[in-house]
Write a protein that holds these residues in place. Structure first.
Motif, PDB file in Angstrom:
ATOM      1  N   LEU A 183       0.842  -1.185   0.000  1.00 28.28           N
ATOM      2  CA  LEU A 183       0.000   0.000   0.000  1.00 28.28           C
ATOM      3  C   LEU A 183       0.880   1.238   0.000  1.00 28.28           C
ATOM      4  O   LEU A 183       1.761   1.367   0.836  1.00 28.28           O
ATOM      5  CB  LEU A 183      -0.892   0.033   1.241  1.00 28.28           C
ATOM      6  CG  LEU A 183      -1.849  -1.132   1.434  1.00 28.28           C
ATOM      7  CD1 LEU A 183      -2.479  -1.063   2.811  1.00 28.28           C
ATOM      8  CD2 LEU A 183      -2.897  -1.128   0.348  1.00 28.28           C
TER       9      LEU A 183
ATOM     10  N   TRP B 274      -6.199   4.527  -6.151  1.00 24.18           N
ATOM     11  CA  TRP B 274      -6.586   3.121  -5.993  1.00 24.18           C
ATOM     12  C   TRP B 274      -7.492   2.627  -7.114  1.00 24.18           C
ATOM     13  O   TRP B 274      -8.342   1.766  -6.904  1.00 24.18           O
ATOM     14  CB  TRP B 274      -7.237   2.879  -4.626  1.00 24.18           C
ATOM     15  CG  TRP B 274      -6.412   3.368  -3.501  1.00 24.18           C
ATOM     16  CD1 TRP B 274      -5.305   2.757  -2.974  1.00 24.18           C
ATOM     17  CD2 TRP B 274      -6.577   4.584  -2.782  1.00 24.18           C
ATOM     18  NE1 TRP B 274      -4.783   3.533  -1.965  1.00 24.18           N
ATOM     19  CE2 TRP B 274      -5.550   4.662  -1.814  1.00 24.18           C
ATOM     20  CE3 TRP B 274      -7.494   5.617  -2.851  1.00 24.18           C
ATOM     21  CZ2 TRP B 274      -5.421   5.716  -0.941  1.00 24.18           C
ATOM     22  CZ3 TRP B 274      -7.371   6.673  -1.983  1.00 24.18           C
ATOM     23  CH2 TRP B 274      -6.347   6.712  -1.042  1.00 24.18           C
TER      24      TRP B 274
ATOM     25  N   LEU C 184     -10.234  -8.697  -0.569  1.00 27.88           N
ATOM     26  CA  LEU C 184      -9.235  -7.727  -0.998  1.00 27.88           C
ATOM     27  C   LEU C 184      -9.811  -6.665  -1.928  1.00 27.88           C
ATOM     28  O   LEU C 184      -9.526  -5.483  -1.780  1.00 27.88           O
ATOM     29  CB  LEU C 184      -8.063  -8.423  -1.695  1.00 27.88           C
ATOM     30  CG  LEU C 184      -7.020  -7.469  -2.293  1.00 27.88           C
ATOM     31  CD1 LEU C 184      -6.297  -6.693  -1.196  1.00 27.88           C
ATOM     32  CD2 LEU C 184      -6.053  -8.216  -3.177  1.00 27.88           C
TER      33      LEU C 184
ATOM     34  N   TYR D 289     -11.293  -3.238  -1.024  1.00 25.32           N
ATOM     35  CA  TYR D 289     -10.425  -2.184  -0.499  1.00 25.32           C
ATOM     36  C   TYR D 289     -10.540  -0.888  -1.297  1.00 25.32           C
ATOM     37  O   TYR D 289     -10.687   0.196  -0.723  1.00 25.32           O
ATOM     38  CB  TYR D 289      -8.964  -2.652  -0.483  1.00 25.32           C
ATOM     39  CG  TYR D 289      -7.997  -1.553  -0.126  1.00 25.32           C
ATOM     40  CD1 TYR D 289      -7.790  -1.199   1.204  1.00 25.32           C
ATOM     41  CD2 TYR D 289      -7.309  -0.846  -1.110  1.00 25.32           C
ATOM     42  CE1 TYR D 289      -6.916  -0.170   1.547  1.00 25.32           C
ATOM     43  CE2 TYR D 289      -6.437   0.170  -0.773  1.00 25.32           C
ATOM     44  CZ  TYR D 289      -6.245   0.508   0.548  1.00 25.32           C
ATOM     45  OH  TYR D 289      -5.392   1.525   0.889  1.00 25.32           O
TER      46      TYR D 289
ATOM     47  N   ARG E  86     -11.803   2.515   0.242  1.00 25.32           N
ATOM     48  CA  ARG E  86     -10.741   3.477   0.546  1.00 25.32           C
ATOM     49  C   ARG E  86     -11.042   4.858  -0.023  1.00 25.32           C
ATOM     50  O   ARG E  86     -10.714   5.870   0.555  1.00 25.32           O
ATOM     51  CB  ARG E  86      -9.408   2.944  -0.001  1.00 25.32           C
ATOM     52  CG  ARG E  86      -8.201   3.765   0.360  1.00 25.32           C
ATOM     53  CD  ARG E  86      -7.951   3.685   1.869  1.00 25.32           C
ATOM     54  NE  ARG E  86      -6.729   4.344   2.233  1.00 25.32           N
ATOM     55  CZ  ARG E  86      -6.651   5.636   2.579  1.00 25.32           C
ATOM     56  NH1 ARG E  86      -7.722   6.383   2.586  1.00 25.32           N
ATOM     57  NH2 ARG E  86      -5.507   6.158   2.929  1.00 25.32           N
TER      58      ARG E  86
ATOM     59  N   LEU F   7     -13.420  -2.901   8.641  1.00 24.92           N
ATOM     60  CA  LEU F   7     -12.121  -2.570   8.070  1.00 24.92           C
ATOM     61  C   LEU F   7     -11.078  -2.372   9.162  1.00 24.92           C
ATOM     62  O   LEU F   7     -11.413  -2.028  10.293  1.00 24.92           O
ATOM     63  CB  LEU F   7     -12.230  -1.275   7.248  1.00 24.92           C
ATOM     64  CG  LEU F   7     -13.374  -1.194   6.242  1.00 24.92           C
ATOM     65  CD1 LEU F   7     -13.409   0.175   5.591  1.00 24.92           C
ATOM     66  CD2 LEU F   7     -13.274  -2.294   5.209  1.00 24.92           C
TER      67      LEU F   7
ATOM     68  N   ASP G 152      -5.801   0.291   7.924  1.00 23.80           N
ATOM     69  CA  ASP G 152      -5.369   0.578   6.558  1.00 23.80           C
ATOM     70  C   ASP G 152      -6.535   0.594   5.574  1.00 23.80           C
ATOM     71  O   ASP G 152      -6.349   0.927   4.403  1.00 23.80           O
ATOM     72  CB  ASP G 152      -4.335  -0.452   6.084  1.00 23.80           C
ATOM     73  CG  ASP G 152      -3.004  -0.316   6.799  1.00 23.80           C
ATOM     74  OD1 ASP G 152      -2.606   0.830   7.101  1.00 23.80           O
ATOM     75  OD2 ASP G 152      -2.353  -1.352   7.048  1.00 23.80           O
ATOM     76  N   GLY G 153      -7.725   0.194   6.019  1.00 22.30           N
ATOM     77  CA  GLY G 153      -8.883   0.132   5.133  1.00 22.30           C
ATOM     78  C   GLY G 153      -9.100  -1.232   4.506  1.00 22.30           C
ATOM     79  O   GLY G 153      -9.966  -1.394   3.648  1.00 22.30           O
ATOM     80  N   LEU G 154      -8.330  -2.241   4.932  1.00 22.51           N
ATOM     81  CA  LEU G 154      -8.495  -3.604   4.427  1.00 22.51           C
ATOM     82  C   LEU G 154      -9.578  -4.323   5.226  1.00 22.51           C
ATOM     83  O   LEU G 154      -9.775  -4.056   6.417  1.00 22.51           O
ATOM     84  CB  LEU G 154      -7.177  -4.362   4.519  1.00 22.51           C
ATOM     85  CG  LEU G 154      -6.088  -3.817   3.583  1.00 22.51           C
ATOM     86  CD1 LEU G 154      -4.708  -4.196   4.079  1.00 22.51           C
ATOM     87  CD2 LEU G 154      -6.324  -4.313   2.161  1.00 22.51           C
TER      88      LEU G 154
END
Length: 181
Positions: A23, A54, A101, A104, A108, A159, A162-164
């Protein structure tokens, strides 16, 4: 740059996914493998490259004898294995079936208002690509609601910092021992 080694396990069906994610401030690169048992046992090896903000640039996957190279050009047009996909015009991201995944990127970018979008949905194990209309709704700093606009499916995604995705109800959860690499 943050580098993470992630492992998710299925919640209601046998499913596992492992990937290494890099990231950057506004970019993502990932390489991983998804294992599933339905409709028959399969293994998908993939690589995902997202550019500025992203946005998906390239998604490459193999599953058995099937392979996919999904590309999004700078003008927003998509192709799969060099064949144009005009139904995806304007889509920003790919969405690999059963993969936490690929939530994300839209999560994000999400601000304070719900966002409807078009996504390049990649079926597994066939690797066929179809348009998928989806909505992402902010709940709070660590939760986002996913809504399929093509069906009645919704899920509240949890989440991490990191926003994952940590938990995707009925689908998968991050294995707690998944450490930062």
């Amino acid at each position: 740059m943050t580098r993470r080694q992630l492992v998710w396990r299925g919640l209601e069906e046998w499913l596992a996914e492992e990937c290494t994610v890099s990231l950057d401030d506004d970019r993502l690169r990932a390489r991983g493998v998804q294992l599933g048992a339905e409709p028959h046992p399969y293994r998908v090896d993939y690589e995902l490259v997202c550019g500025l903000n992203w946005v998906t640039e390239r998604f490459v996957a193999t599953c058995g004898s099937s392979s996919l190279e999904l590309l999004r050009s700078a003008d927003g047009s998509w192709s799969a294995n060099a064949e144009p996909l005009p139904d995806l015009e304007g889509a920003l991201d790919c969405d690999l079936a059963f993969s936490p995944l690929t939530n994300y990127m839209p999560a994000r970018r999400l601000g304070s208002e719900p966002v409807d979008g078009l996504y390049a949905f990649v079926e597994v194990p066939s690797l066929e690509v179809r348009p998928s209309r989806q909505r992402y709704e902010p709940i709070d700093e660590r939760h986002v609601r996913f809504v399929s606009l093509d069906s009645d499916f919704t899920a509240e995604l949890e989440l991490d910092e990191d926003g994952l995705v940590v938990r995707y109800p009925r689908l998968a959860e991050l294995v707690p021992s998944a450490a930062r690499a």
